[in-house]
Design a protein around this motif. Sequence first.
Motif, PDB file in Angstrom:
ATOM      1  N   ILE C   4       0.870  -1.208   0.000  1.00  0.00           N
ATOM      2  CA  ILE C   4       0.000   0.000   0.000  1.00  0.00           C
ATOM      3  C   ILE C   4       0.895   1.242   0.000  1.00  0.00           C
ATOM      4  N   LYS C   7      -0.142   4.802  -1.844  1.00  0.00           N
ATOM      5  CA  LYS C   7      -1.336   4.760  -2.701  1.00  0.00           C
ATOM      6  C   LYS C   7      -2.467   5.526  -2.040  1.00  0.00           C
ATOM      7  N   PHE C   8      -2.351   5.765  -0.698  1.00  0.00           N
ATOM      8  CA  PHE C   8      -3.532   6.336  -0.040  1.00  0.00           C
ATOM      9  C   PHE C   8      -3.176   7.701   0.521  1.00  0.00           C
ATOM     10  N   ARG C   9      -4.123   8.635   0.425  1.00  0.00           N
ATOM     11  CA  ARG C   9      -3.964   9.841   1.229  1.00  0.00           C
ATOM     12  C   ARG C   9      -4.398   9.485   2.643  1.00  0.00           C
ATOM     13  N   ASN C  11      -6.629   8.602   5.192  1.00  0.00           N
ATOM     14  CA  ASN C  11      -8.066   8.415   5.515  1.00  0.00           C
ATOM     15  C   ASN C  11      -8.163   7.777   6.883  1.00  0.00           C
ATOM     16  N   ALA C 158       1.581   4.146   5.206  1.00  0.00           N
ATOM     17  CA  ALA C 158       1.223   4.328   3.789  1.00  0.00           C
ATOM     18  C   ALA C 158       2.332   5.059   3.046  1.00  0.00           C
TER      19      ALA C 158
END
Lengths: 163, 373, 163, 194, 352
Positions: C4, C7-9, C11, C158
């Motif tokens: 991962i 890939k993620f802001r 959250n 992340a």
Amino acid sequence: MESSEVFKLIESKYPDALKSIDLEGIEQSVTIDVNSIADVCNYLKTESELQFTSLMCLSGVDYEDKMEVVYHLHSLLHDHRVTLKVELSRDNPKLPSVSGVWKAANWHEREAYDMYGIVFDDHPDLRRILLPDDWEGFPLRKDYVVAEKYRGWTIRKIKEGFE
Amino acid sequence: MPDLKTEEMVVQMGPQHPATHGVLRLEITTDGEIVRKINPHIGYLHRCFEKHCEELNYHQIIPFVDRCDYLAAMNNEHGYVMAVEKLLDIEIPERVEYIRVIMSELNRIASHLVALGTYGLDIGAITPFLFTFRDREKILDLFEMTSGARLLYNYIWIGGVAFDLPNGFVEKCFEFIDYFLPKLKEYDDLLSYNKIFIKRTAEVAIIPPAVAIEWGITGPNLRASGVDWDLRRDEPYSIYDKFEWDVIVADGRVGVLGDSWSRYYVRVLEMEQSASIVKQALEGLPSDENVKSAVPKKVRPKEGSVFFRSENPRGELGYYIISDGSDIPYRLKMRSPAFCNLSAISDVGEGLLISDLVSLLGSIDIVLGEIDR
Amino acid sequence: MGIIENKFRDNVIITSADKFMNWARLSSLWPITFGIACCAIEMMATAASRYDQDRLGIIPRPSPRQADLMIVAGTVTFKMASRIKRLYEQMPEPKYVIAMGCCATSGGPYWQHGYHVMKGVDQVIPVDVYVPGCPPRPESLLEGFIKLQDKIRRESIATTQAA
Amino acid sequence: MRAYFIDIFSGVGSVLVGMRVTFSHLFTRSVTEQYPREKIEMFDRSRNRLHVDIEDCIGCYLCDKACPVDCIHIDTIKARPGEDLGLTEKYEKKKTFVFPKFDIDMAECCYCGLCVFPCPTECIYWISDYEFAEYDRSNLNYHFGNVTPEDARVRYEEAEKLKIQKDKEIAAKKAAAGTEIPSQPKDDSTESAE
Amino acid sequence: MDYFIQIVTDLLPGLNGLPQWLVIPSIMFLFGALIFTGIAIYSLIILWFERKIAAHMQDRLGPMEVGGWHGWLQTVADAVKLLLKEDIIPAVADRKLFKLAPYIVFLAAFAVFAALPFSDKIIGSELNIGIFYILSVSSVGVVGILMAGWGSNNKWALFGSMRSVAQFVSYEIPIGLSILVVVMSVGSLSMRDIVMAQDGGIFNWMIWQNAPFNFIAFLILFIAGTAETNRVPFDIPEAESELVAGFHVEYSGMRFSIFFLAEYANMLAVGIIASTLFLGGWQGITGASSAPGIGLIWMLLKGFLIVLVMIWFRWTLPRLRVDQLMYVCWKVLVPISFFNMVGAGIWIGLSS
């Protein structure tokens, strides 16, 4: 008993071994010929009324023209001290080892070899004691130049931006 | 069934090992648990002390002398400073001598406390380590009050001391001694006379007096082998001859002379003697003398060399200084006691079990900073 | 640090997972018992009763496999550098390093004439927190631990940690 | 046989004595000072961090010479001829220098305190701040200089011009004096006198 | 166990429809899961408790900062951190042995709980050879430690596991002999009967029966039990100061925490066995009480008390050497427990 009497005793036992006697100054010392140092030390240790049973300190010294090994001996029994010196040439300093006489000398001689390159013949295992085995040069010599890198790490710290 | 092929195994009791008191590597060839041959490797903390001494002037060497035997910095300074004073042959005020003896003896107690604590750790008892360090903190407070630092003081200078004793120091020192003496009884209950501790250390790794002298072992380890030799009494330097105290020589109370237990117990009793010296020195402390009166502006000893030895908690600390008239020493060789004490391990350690080797290493109380210089 | 990666802001799942995992990591930092020189004595004093690093959940562990913090306490010499590198590599992944004392930070008092001294341990292993002092007081080391804990608090699964 | 039993009983006895000691310590007060919560106040002589009042400094380089580790780096510029930099508060000594660079690298300092003693105006001293652990090594190098870099550059150029001007005068005087060469006026150039 | 099955079937009436061969094993599985979580929670608590007791014994404070009052979340944080660690298997290690070892050690410690009577109704399985089963299952742990030592292909681990094999095997005998003393006076191997025989107040507990012999048997069981769980003064397999970390030197993260769990489960097991055999199991001070929960509390309290004494041992005593360990076992514990058994036998013979 005073070190001057000890020197007289050495002179009487080993007349040719004595190179010079230096009596003034804080420390009286006697310079012994290179290849008879082992027998003199043996004599000093085993002689009944001398009994120099403990080698306090064995240090190498580097003068411009000559290299020197200094022995500080002490007798626990009679409580007297004596300083022996041995002069060696600078380019290939060699002398017989006294680790046969005192076992304490073993590590001191290895350190003198490590720091000055003084070779002690028939020493049980003469190799570097403090520095890593693949270190070139003998650091405590006056003409020692620090290498630039050792295994990729810079030795001399160039103070960037400070000068 | 062919007989099993048994061969010796080489084990590296490496630079990072809980029992090696720092960075020392013991290359041990073992046959099962029994140690056949030991080949110690030192030099992992070689900080080029003697090269520094050929670049810095006499005053500036003192912080580096502290860092050699970092557990007994005051004793190191005291030895070095007396060697240089012998070279300069200057007179020192009486009060300075008293302050120096107080500081050196307090540091001896602190250093022995660390030795006992870590030796308990090696044998497996964790609580004595915490107790000894709790009592040592009180001495470190005294040192920080006078010199400003906890471990490396740069307090004893050539010809004097950096600061005079702060007010309130003498009372606090008396308070510490009254607090400290009953604690020794506690260590005895908890560790010294504990049966398991005695089983692990008495008659273990015996160093006979002849071997001790032969290998140049000095200090508490030599006295534990029965040789009655203490520099503070036999070659009195500073003002040690003004105090009455007795040199502790092992009497084989438990186990044999020269075993690990007597090396341990000589240190416990020596702390008591040091406490009594500090008490006598505090009582006899002359007052109102300027402690920095004899500190020379420029230290330029005349040509010549001196070899001076003093009694460090680990043994006989010698300084061989050759001066060529300038303010930088031409050559300074430090005869470190732990260097010779450790050299005997390859001879004494053969034939022991691994746990006894750990017990031997803990009982000779080595400090790697001083061995590797 | 895994599939991962970036890939993620932020959250709610990632941040709360971060918070929990970081809390667990920072409240049980287990250093290896690995003292080199004088700073090791102050490290032991921090573990002793008066300053008690156990309050922050710090227990010294003998084996590098079970440790996740390496306190380089003392002068790092060239002979020791390869050992430190190996020890660092033996430690399981989320590992941190505290360079305790001036010697580990930049060669300290030995930076000028120390031919055998490594000028700062960050030439060998990445360092997270530098604790100055020679030797640093136990309080400074505890403050170093707290600074390291703050740094761990800001980590996230992340995104790879900032170098 | 008897020794066997004595061995066991003394063993059990000493174990119980040891356990009594630790049990009694369960109820003694703990000596811990909880650092992040209660901070113990320092002794007044304790050496934690160096600090310099640059206003009092007269640029004598004594601390730099006394430092065994050379971790104090000073760079001074002479004040402009007419400029009056005023007096130092403590000792009313005439200030003659401006400091574009007065760095103490606390990452190299050995905290020995040898620099504090020789300072004539006592402007370098210890402060009791021991909480200065850093993430990045370079900000362990504390800058106490009191001149902004541009001002420093301006002063350097002036000093340069001054120097060239002085050299021209000397050359002219030497040329005018013909063969005999007057003794070289001691030009105590105080550029970075390391 | 049937009481437990009966409770569960009352609670979930829907189960009657399912075939018996499905319901009973699932309830047994539920019981096993309950015991497992019980051990996990217990070892977290006891670990925190040990660090606090150790700290206060050494005049310091122990965990304070983590999770509020007196750091009560400390061991939870340790456990979670250990789970999050990278899982290193040394390249030279023997992978299968290395991976399997911690589970076998934990299996040995966990299987013992099947036969321990927590209260008169809550008992894993009422084996009529309860104590015999416990003895045999607990010696499987040795195999796990040997696999750990050999699997991690590390010299220190090898030393550690060799020592632990010697220690385990030799300390089985004093335990066996001291248990025999109890079995002789009760006449049955089943744990329930042993506890039933100690009914009625504190003075019928097995420890006071037939005068000195049972008391000595209790001491020997306790000392040999500490040796079984590798606790100080017998913690030679994981001797920190000699063998770096003994047999679990190469273990990190999750596997290391399972070794930790196994050690504390073993400690609790020894505590409960000793209290069942000698201190009247779930019997209260004034005799067995009717309410089911009280028995469980008494049992855990006694187990907890014995574990506390083991912790107290750890922070006072130094460590024995390997040959002294053998001396203590073969020259001291075995002869004494043997003569103790003979004495108890004669005493029972005379008094019955």
